[in-house]
Design a protein around this motif. Structure first.
Motif, PDB file in Angstrom:
ATOM      1  N   ALA A  38      48.082  54.550   0.537  1.00  0.00           N
ATOM      2  CA  ALA A  38      49.156  53.662   0.101  1.00  0.00           C
ATOM      3  C   ALA A  38      49.388  52.608   1.173  1.00  0.00           C
ATOM      4  CB  ALA A  38      50.434  54.459  -0.159  1.00  0.00           C
ATOM      5  N   SER A  39      49.942  51.462   0.745  1.00  0.00           N
ATOM      6  CA  SER A  39      50.130  50.353   1.688  1.00  0.00           C
ATOM      7  C   SER A  39      51.595  50.078   1.993  1.00  0.00           C
ATOM      8  CB  SER A  39      49.471  49.086   1.133  1.00  0.00           C
ATOM      9  OG  SER A  39      50.048  48.741  -0.112  1.00  0.00           O
ATOM     10  N   ASN A  40      52.524  50.839   1.372  1.00  0.00           N
ATOM     11  CA  ASN A  40      53.945  50.653   1.663  1.00  0.00           C
ATOM     12  C   ASN A  40      54.695  51.959   1.387  1.00  0.00           C
ATOM     13  OD1 ASN A  40      55.015  50.583  -1.223  1.00  0.00           O
ATOM     14  ND2 ASN A  40      53.553  48.873  -1.266  1.00  0.00           N
ATOM     15  N   GLY A  41      55.949  52.002   1.846  1.00  0.00           N
ATOM     16  CA  GLY A  41      56.715  53.237   1.739  1.00  0.00           C
ATOM     17  C   GLY A  41      56.990  53.664   0.315  1.00  0.00           C
ATOM     18  N   LYS A  42      57.337  52.724  -0.571  1.00  0.00           N
ATOM     19  CA  LYS A  42      57.643  53.065  -1.951  1.00  0.00           C
ATOM     20  C   LYS A  42      56.436  53.679  -2.654  1.00  0.00           C
ATOM     21  CE  LYS A  42      59.562  51.074  -6.183  1.00  0.00           C
ATOM     22  NZ  LYS A  42      60.095  49.836  -6.831  1.00  0.00           N
ATOM     23  N   ALA A  43      55.264  53.073  -2.447  1.00  0.00           N
ATOM     24  CA  ALA A  43      54.040  53.599  -3.054  1.00  0.00           C
ATOM     25  C   ALA A  43      53.693  54.964  -2.473  1.00  0.00           C
ATOM     26  CB  ALA A  43      52.890  52.618  -2.839  1.00  0.00           C
ATOM     27  N   ALA A  44      53.962  55.141  -1.172  1.00  0.00           N
ATOM     28  CA  ALA A  44      53.662  56.422  -0.529  1.00  0.00           C
ATOM     29  C   ALA A  44      54.502  57.541  -1.131  1.00  0.00           C
ATOM     30  CB  ALA A  44      53.923  56.317   0.974  1.00  0.00           C
ATOM     31  N   ILE A  45      55.780  57.277  -1.380  1.00  0.00           N
ATOM     32  CA  ILE A  45      56.655  58.293  -1.979  1.00  0.00           C
ATOM     33  C   ILE A  45      56.155  58.674  -3.372  1.00  0.00           C
ATOM     34  CG2 ILE A  45      58.995  58.738  -2.820  1.00  0.00           C
ATOM     35  CD1 ILE A  45      59.983  56.805  -0.594  1.00  0.00           C
ATOM     36  N   ALA A  46      55.774  57.669  -4.159  1.00  0.00           N
ATOM     37  CA  ALA A  46      55.281  57.935  -5.512  1.00  0.00           C
ATOM     38  C   ALA A  46      53.982  58.731  -5.481  1.00  0.00           C
ATOM     39  CB  ALA A  46      55.083  56.610  -6.250  1.00  0.00           C
ATOM     40  N   GLU A  47      53.041  58.356  -4.604  1.00  0.00           N
ATOM     41  CA  GLU A  47      51.769  59.067  -4.514  1.00  0.00           C
ATOM     42  C   GLU A  47      51.966  60.499  -4.025  1.00  0.00           C
ATOM     43  OE1 GLU A  47      48.251  58.137  -5.151  1.00  0.00           O
ATOM     44  OE2 GLU A  47      49.632  57.096  -6.494  1.00  0.00           O
ATOM     45  N   ALA A  48      52.866  60.686  -3.083  1.00  0.00           N
ATOM     46  CA  ALA A  48      53.128  62.040  -2.581  1.00  0.00           C
ATOM     47  C   ALA A  48      53.648  62.938  -3.694  1.00  0.00           C
ATOM     48  CB  ALA A  48      54.124  61.988  -1.428  1.00  0.00           C
ATOM     49  N   GLY A  49      54.501  62.397  -4.550  1.00  0.00           N
ATOM     50  CA  GLY A  49      54.997  63.173  -5.679  1.00  0.00           C
ATOM     51  C   GLY A  49      53.937  63.467  -6.711  1.00  0.00           C
ATOM     52  N   ARG A  50      52.939  62.593  -6.781  1.00  0.00           N
ATOM     53  CA  ARG A  50      51.869  62.766  -7.775  1.00  0.00           C
ATOM     54  C   ARG A  50      50.810  63.766  -7.324  1.00  0.00           C
ATOM     55  NH1 ARG A  50      46.848  60.711  -8.962  1.00  0.00           N
ATOM     56  NH2 ARG A  50      46.823  59.402  -7.080  1.00  0.00           N
ATOM     57  N   ILE A  51      50.375  63.679  -6.042  1.00  0.00           N
ATOM     58  CA  ILE A  51      49.236  64.501  -5.607  1.00  0.00           C
ATOM     59  C   ILE A  51      49.634  65.662  -4.697  1.00  0.00           C
ATOM     60  CG2 ILE A  51      47.705  62.502  -5.752  1.00  0.00           C
ATOM     61  CD1 ILE A  51      47.729  62.436  -2.682  1.00  0.00           C
ATOM     62  N   HIS A  52      50.871  65.632  -4.161  1.00  0.00           N
ATOM     63  CA  HIS A  52      51.333  66.687  -3.252  1.00  0.00           C
ATOM     64  C   HIS A  52      50.295  66.999  -2.157  1.00  0.00           C
ATOM     65  CE1 HIS A  52      55.004  67.717  -5.433  1.00  0.00           C
ATOM     66  NE2 HIS A  52      54.308  67.487  -6.534  1.00  0.00           N
ATOM     67  N   PRO A  53      50.084  66.062  -1.237  1.00  0.00           N
ATOM     68  CA  PRO A  53      49.089  66.280  -0.175  1.00  0.00           C
ATOM     69  C   PRO A  53      49.557  67.346   0.810  1.00  0.00           C
ATOM     70  CG  PRO A  53      50.386  64.329   0.292  1.00  0.00           C
ATOM     71  CD  PRO A  53      50.800  64.786  -1.068  1.00  0.00           C
ATOM     72  N   ASP A  54      48.627  67.799   1.654  1.00  0.00           N
ATOM     73  CA  ASP A  54      48.979  68.775   2.688  1.00  0.00           C
ATOM     74  C   ASP A  54      49.609  68.105   3.897  1.00  0.00           C
ATOM     75  OD1 ASP A  54      47.865  71.166   1.422  1.00  0.00           O
ATOM     76  OD2 ASP A  54      45.952  70.144   1.669  1.00  0.00           O
ATOM     77  N   LEU A  55      49.339  66.791   4.057  1.00  0.00           N
ATOM     78  CA  LEU A  55      49.878  66.067   5.199  1.00  0.00           C
ATOM     79  C   LEU A  55      49.796  64.578   4.919  1.00  0.00           C
ATOM     80  CD1 LEU A  55      49.444  66.882   8.910  1.00  0.00           C
ATOM     81  CD2 LEU A  55      48.765  64.610   8.185  1.00  0.00           C
ATOM     82  N   VAL A  56      50.719  63.803   5.540  1.00  0.00           N
ATOM     83  CA  VAL A  56      50.711  62.352   5.388  1.00  0.00           C
ATOM     84  C   VAL A  56      50.628  61.717   6.766  1.00  0.00           C
ATOM     85  CG1 VAL A  56      52.036  60.331   4.670  1.00  0.00           C
ATOM     86  CG2 VAL A  56      52.037  62.386   3.240  1.00  0.00           C
ATOM     87  N   LEU A  57      49.688  60.774   6.926  1.00  0.00           N
ATOM     88  CA  LEU A  57      49.615  59.925   8.115  1.00  0.00           C
ATOM     89  C   LEU A  57      50.313  58.628   7.753  1.00  0.00           C
ATOM     90  CD1 LEU A  57      45.916  60.495   9.267  1.00  0.00           C
ATOM     91  CD2 LEU A  57      47.995  61.445  10.276  1.00  0.00           C
TER      92      LEU A  57
END
Length: 346
Positions: A38-57
């Motif tokens: 993701a390239s911004n915070g809003k997109a990162a929140i949405a992607e995290a909710g979609r894929i539930h990663p183990d960690l975010v950089l």
């Protein structure tokens, strides 16, 4: 460095496409998956909710409504995903903001591939350990919820840190209101015999006497939040860490009101049984006396002329003996044990 399966899934968030490509390639070389970027915070929140990663950089400074720190905080709180921040900023204010979001790591740009992977491994390990600890805590809490005692746990300063539902009922204090309060402020104990105040043992005294627990104490009344008294028994156990340092204590209270009711029922049954036995014994003795009276009265009738006053009197004696025998028969009947084994009260 990862050989376990499935591979940890890491999401990369940065507004510099070239840096995202470099980080993604480095992670994949070291055995990680990168299912999304993701390239911004809003997109990162949405992607995290979609894929539930183990960690975010997560990069800190990005264009958009939510900066990296705010996005990382939301992702961590909402999805329980650990976040490592990537930034070139090292000023005090930025560091304080990062700390407020409970980060799992902080990597300064530019960084080496090995440095990044070490930080990732440490964050994943910490997250796994915290999740395992949380599972254990939930198991213990579920177990303490199911047991038949009211359990109160405190820290080393005797402030409440946990209460099970039975303790809430016994004390009248909801757990949320009780947490952080001294346990002595929640309950008042009295000696059941003389109403003297009962003080819980001082933790230091127990330690000095080399006692890790206190066996059940009985004959105590607990005064709850609403002024209601309940007879209780209680036990106390100290909590120590692996270095033998005091961490707190656990108090277990047992409401003995039901036991008191059973005791009263047993005493009533025993009293009734004793009365029944005594009545039966007296009835048997009375029957023996009646047999003697009836024998003498019958002998007298044989030597008296019929239709005379003495003869009529002896017949009345025999009639009275007959009625007395019926009464003793009734007494013997009601003095016999019932199906429960207790005598019927007479």
């Amino acid at each position: 460095p990862m050989s376990s399966h499935p591979k940890p899934r890491i999401m990369v968030v940065d507004d510099e496409p070239d840096l995202v490509s470099v980080i993604t390639a480095a992670l994949r070389r070291n055995g990680y998956e990168v299912p999304a970027t993701a390239s911004n915070g809003k997109a990162a929140i949405a992607e995290a909710g979609r894929i539930h990663p183990d960690l975010v950089l997560m990069d800190i400074v990005m264009d958009g409504d939510a900066d990296g720190i705010e996005a990382g905080r939301i992702i961590h709180e909402k999805y329980n995903v650990p976040v490592i921040y990537l930034t070139a900023l090292t000023d005090k204010d930025t560091l304080e903001q990062v700390k407020s979001s409970d980060p799992f790591g902080y990597v300064i740009k530019p960084f080496a591939e090995r440095e990044l992977c070490i930080m990732v491994e440490m964050a994943l390990y910490r997250h796994r350990a915290e999740r395992a600890l949380l599972v254990k805590e939930r198991w213990f809490e579920a177990a303490l919820t199911c047991i038949g005692d009211a359990v109160i746990a405190t820290d080393m300063h005797s402030r409440v840190i946990f209460m099970n539902p039975l303790a809430e009922t016994l004390t009248g204090w909801p757990r949320k209101e009780a947490e952080g309060r001294p346990v002595a402020a929640l309950i008042s104990l009295q000696d059941e015999r003389n109403r003297a105040a009962v003080t819980l043992p001082d933790l230091k005294t127990l330690i000095d006497s080399h006692k890790l627990f206190l066996e059940e104490q009985s004959g105590v009344l607990l005064m709850d939040r609403h002024g209601h008294e309940k007879p209780v028994g209680y036990r106390l156990s100290l909590i120590k860490d692996d270095r033998n340092n005091l961490e707190g204590m656990v108090l277990a209270f047992r409401d003995i009101t039901p036991h008191r009711k059973i005791e009263k029922q047993v005493l009533a049954a025993q009293k009734s049984e004793a009365l029944g036995k005594m009545a039966g014994s007296l009835a048997h003795q009375f029957n023996n006396l009646l047999a003697v009276v009836a024998g003498y009265a019958a002998a007298m009738t044989d030597h008296l002329l019929p239709n005379t006053r003495p003869h009529e009197d002896t017949l009345k004696i025999l009639e009275a003996v007959k009625h007395a025998r019926l009464l003793t028969k009734r007494i013997l009947g009601i003095s016999r044990p019932t199906h429960s084994g207790a005598a019927i009260r007479i």
